[in-house]
Design a protein around this motif. Sequence first.
Motif, PDB file in Angstrom:
ATOM      1  N   LEU A   1       0.811  -1.227   0.000  1.00  0.00           N
ATOM      2  CA  LEU A   1       0.000   0.000   0.000  1.00  0.00           C
ATOM      3  C   LEU A   1       0.845   1.278   0.000  1.00  0.00           C
ATOM      4  N   GLY A   2       2.105   1.181   0.384  1.00  0.00           N
ATOM      5  CA  GLY A   2       3.012   2.339   0.338  1.00  0.00           C
ATOM      6  C   GLY A   2       2.444   3.550   1.068  1.00  0.00           C
ATOM      7  N   ASP A   3       2.400   4.709   0.380  1.00  0.00           N
ATOM      8  CA  ASP A   3       1.882   5.930   1.015  1.00  0.00           C
ATOM      9  C   ASP A   3       0.399   5.828   1.357  1.00  0.00           C
ATOM     10  N   GLY A   4      -0.277   4.821   0.808  1.00  0.00           N
ATOM     11  CA  GLY A   4      -1.708   4.644   1.099  1.00  0.00           C
ATOM     12  C   GLY A   4      -1.946   3.668   2.244  1.00  0.00           C
ATOM     13  N   ALA A   5      -0.910   3.403   3.056  1.00  0.00           N
ATOM     14  CA  ALA A   5      -1.020   2.382   4.118  1.00  0.00           C
ATOM     15  C   ALA A   5      -2.018   2.788   5.204  1.00  0.00           C
ATOM     16  N   PHE A   6      -2.406   1.799   6.018  1.00  0.00           N
ATOM     17  CA  PHE A   6      -3.327   2.059   7.133  1.00  0.00           C
ATOM     18  C   PHE A   6      -2.608   2.832   8.236  1.00  0.00           C
ATOM     19  N   LEU A   7      -3.425   3.409   9.130  1.00  0.00           N
ATOM     20  CA  LEU A   7      -2.849   4.302  10.144  1.00  0.00           C
ATOM     21  C   LEU A   7      -1.833   3.613  11.045  1.00  0.00           C
ATOM     22  N   HIS A   8      -2.082   2.333  11.378  1.00  0.00           N
ATOM     23  CA  HIS A   8      -1.134   1.697  12.304  1.00  0.00           C
ATOM     24  C   HIS A   8       0.238   1.529  11.657  1.00  0.00           C
ATOM     25  N   THR A   9       0.265   1.301  10.347  1.00  0.00           N
ATOM     26  CA  THR A   9       1.566   1.153   9.679  1.00  0.00           C
ATOM     27  C   THR A   9       2.259   2.513   9.596  1.00  0.00           C
ATOM     28  N   ILE A  10       1.477   3.546   9.332  1.00  0.00           N
ATOM     29  CA  ILE A  10       2.075   4.889   9.263  1.00  0.00           C
ATOM     30  C   ILE A  10       2.676   5.250  10.624  1.00  0.00           C
ATOM     31  N   ALA A  11       1.928   4.933  11.705  1.00  0.00           N
ATOM     32  CA  ALA A  11       2.406   5.287  13.054  1.00  0.00           C
ATOM     33  C   ALA A  11       3.727   4.578  13.357  1.00  0.00           C
ATOM     34  N   ILE A  12       3.787   3.284  13.052  1.00  0.00           N
ATOM     35  CA  ILE A  12       5.023   2.537  13.331  1.00  0.00           C
ATOM     36  C   ILE A  12       6.161   3.069  12.462  1.00  0.00           C
ATOM     37  N   ALA A  13       5.858   3.335  11.201  1.00  0.00           N
ATOM     38  CA  ALA A  13       6.897   3.827  10.286  1.00  0.00           C
ATOM     39  C   ALA A  13       7.443   5.166  10.779  1.00  0.00           C
ATOM     40  N   MET A  14       6.541   6.064  11.190  1.00  0.00           N
ATOM     41  CA  MET A  14       6.994   7.380  11.667  1.00  0.00           C
ATOM     42  C   MET A  14       7.866   7.215  12.908  1.00  0.00           C
TER      43      MET A  14
END
Length: 556
Positions: A262-275
Motif C-alpha cells: 500500500l506504500g503511502d496509502g497504508a493504514f494508520l497503524h503502519t504509518i504510526a510505526i513507520a513514523m
Amino acid sequence: MKRYSCDVLVIGGGLAGCWASIRAQQLGANVILVDKGKVGYSGCSTFAAGDILWWTPKDDLYSWLNNYARWGGYLLDPEWFKRLCYDIYERVLEMSEWGAPFERDSRGNLVRKPGRGHNAAVVFPGFELMKFMRRKIEQAGTNILDRIMVTELLVEDGRVLGAAGFNVRNGEFYLIEAKAVVLSTGGCSWKGNYFGQDMVCGEGYALAYRNGAKLMNMEYSNCYNSTYRYFDIYGLSRFQRLGGKFTNALGERFMSKYDPELGDGAFLHTIAIAMAKEVMEGRGPIYFDLTEMSEEDRSLSRKLLPMLFEMFDQAGVDPFKERLEWIPGFQGSIGTGSGLMLTDEFCSTNIKGLYAAGDAACEGLVIGGINGPGAINLSWAIVTGYRSGEGGARLAKSIEFKKPEDALINDCQKSTFRFLLKDGEISPQEVYYQLQESVIGWDKSIIRHRDRLNESLNRIKIVEEELIPKIRASDFHQLMRCHEVEATLITTEMVLRSALLREESRAAHFREDYPKTDNLNWLKWIVVEKNKDGMKFETIDIPKKNYEKYGIKLPL
Ligand SMILES: Cc1cc2nc3c(=O)[nH]c(=O)nc-3n(C[C@H](O)[C@H](O)[C@H](O)COP(=O)(O)OP(=O)(O)OC[C@H]3O[C@@H](n4cnc5c(N)ncnc54)[C@H](O)[C@@H]3O)c2cc1C
C-alpha cells in the motif's frame, strides 16, 4: 425528575445513533434519541472528513473480503463483512434519494474517490451530513433530548429497562424507560491530540460492562492518526490516495519499506510505526507532501473540507506548495476494531434488549485488527445503526413494558450525582491526564512491551484507588467530566490487560517483546466481561467456518 418512556431509546446521536432512530421509527417504534451534546453537532461523525465506503454489486466482494481479511490479520468475520457490503449499497442509495449532500458528477451519478485500502468512497462535507441527518430525524418525529448525559443503564434480571442521566446544563435528573436500548455512544478518544473526538470517552463501553455486557478486541483501541504539526488535519485517508507522500528529513520516501503493497496509502497503524521508527533511527522529522495533487482534487478538497482550508489560509500555509511537518495524533478506539461484542445480525449484545452500533460496537467484525481503515467506519456506523434500530423495534413489538424497581431508580440517581455531593480535592481533568499518560505515547500504544503495559496498569491502579475517590465536581459540566473519567478508566484497564494478554503482534497490535504473528495460538478474539472479582478475560476462536464458506484461506 423528568421521566419519559418509549419503545426504543437510542443513546448517542452520531451517524450510528441517527440511523438507529430512523430505522426504529420506520418500523413504527416510538423512539427517544439522547445525546450529551447536540445531535447533528456532536460526535466524531460531525467532524468526519466525509468518506463513506460504498460497495456496489459491480465490485468483487471476494477480492474486497480477501484483502480486508489479510490486512486485518484474519480477525474479521466474513459473514459480517458481506452484510456490511450488501447493506451499505442500499443505505447509500437511500440517503442519496433523501438528498444527502454526496458529491455527484455532471450526469448526477455519485462520485467515488479512493482512500486507505479502497477506491470506492462516496464523499461529502462532514458537517453538512450530520445537520442533514438531524433534520431527517426531526421530520420523522423522533423525540430528541439534547445535552442529556446518560450515566446509568437500568438493568434488572439481565434485561435492560431504560437509562438514567442528567441535563449537563441545569443538572436535572432524567429517567427514560424503554423496551430496548441502542448504545451508539461512539468510542474512546482519551481526549487525545487529534481533532473532533474529545466528546467520546468510552461511556458506552463502561455502561455496558458494568451491567454484564461482553466487549471484544479491546487491545485494538490504540489508533494513532497523523497530522500537521501546528494544527489538526483531517481527510488524510483521501489525501494519501490523491498524491500525498510521506518523506523523512533526508527527503526519502519511506512508506513502501514498511508496507510494500500500500506504500503511502497504508493504514494508520503502519504509518504510526513507520513514523516512530524513522524518528528513532535519526531520520526525523517526518513530512507530508501534497504538492503533486491534481488541480481537480485540490478544488474538491477545498469544497469538502472548508474549515481545514480556512485554517490553512489564516495560518498563511499552502499545503499544495510546501510540504508539511507531520506528527502522530492519538485517536484511541475511534474507527478501530474494538467494542461491544455482537451476538446476532441485529447487533444484539449479551444483555437482553441492549444493542450496540457504530464505534461502540466491535468494528473488528469487518476490519479485524486494522487501525484507521479509510471510510469503513462510517459505513459500519450506518449499517449497525440501521440493524440495531431494526432489532430494537422488533423486540419492542414483542414484549411488554417492565417498570424498574424504585430502589434501582434511587440507586441510579445517587450514583449520577455522587461526585457533586462530596468534598473532593482533585479536578477530573487532572485525573484524566493520568489516564492519557497510561496509553498515549509511541512506547505505550504504537510499540508495546510487557514492562510498559504493566507500568501503565500500576499507574491506573493508583488512579482508581487514590485519585477517583478524591475527584470533585463543582458544577454540572464538571460532573460530566467526572463520569467521563470513570468511563475512560474502565476502558483503559480493558485495553491494557487485553494488550498484555495478546502475546504476539498482529495488524495494529505490535509487541516489541513478541514481534511475530503467532497464527497457531492467536487466531482468536479476546473477550472481556465483569465478574465478582473484576475483569474476566477469555479467548474465542475466530469463525473459521465462515472463512471456509467464502473460500478465504487462513494462514495456518
Ligand atoms: C476528525 C475525524 C475524521 C474522520 N473522518 C472519517 C471519514 O471520513 N470516514 C470514516 O469512515 N470515518 C471517519 N472518522 C471516524 C468516524 O467519524 C467514526 O468512526 C464514526 O463517526 C463513529 O460514529 P458513531 O455514531 O458511532 O459515534 P460518534 O459520531 O462519535 O457519536 C457518538 C455520540 O455519542 C454521544 N455520547 C457519548 N457518550 C454519551 C453519554 N454518556 N450520554 C449521551 N450521549 C453520549 C456523543 O456526544 C456523540 O455525539 C473520522 C474521525 C475523526 C475524529
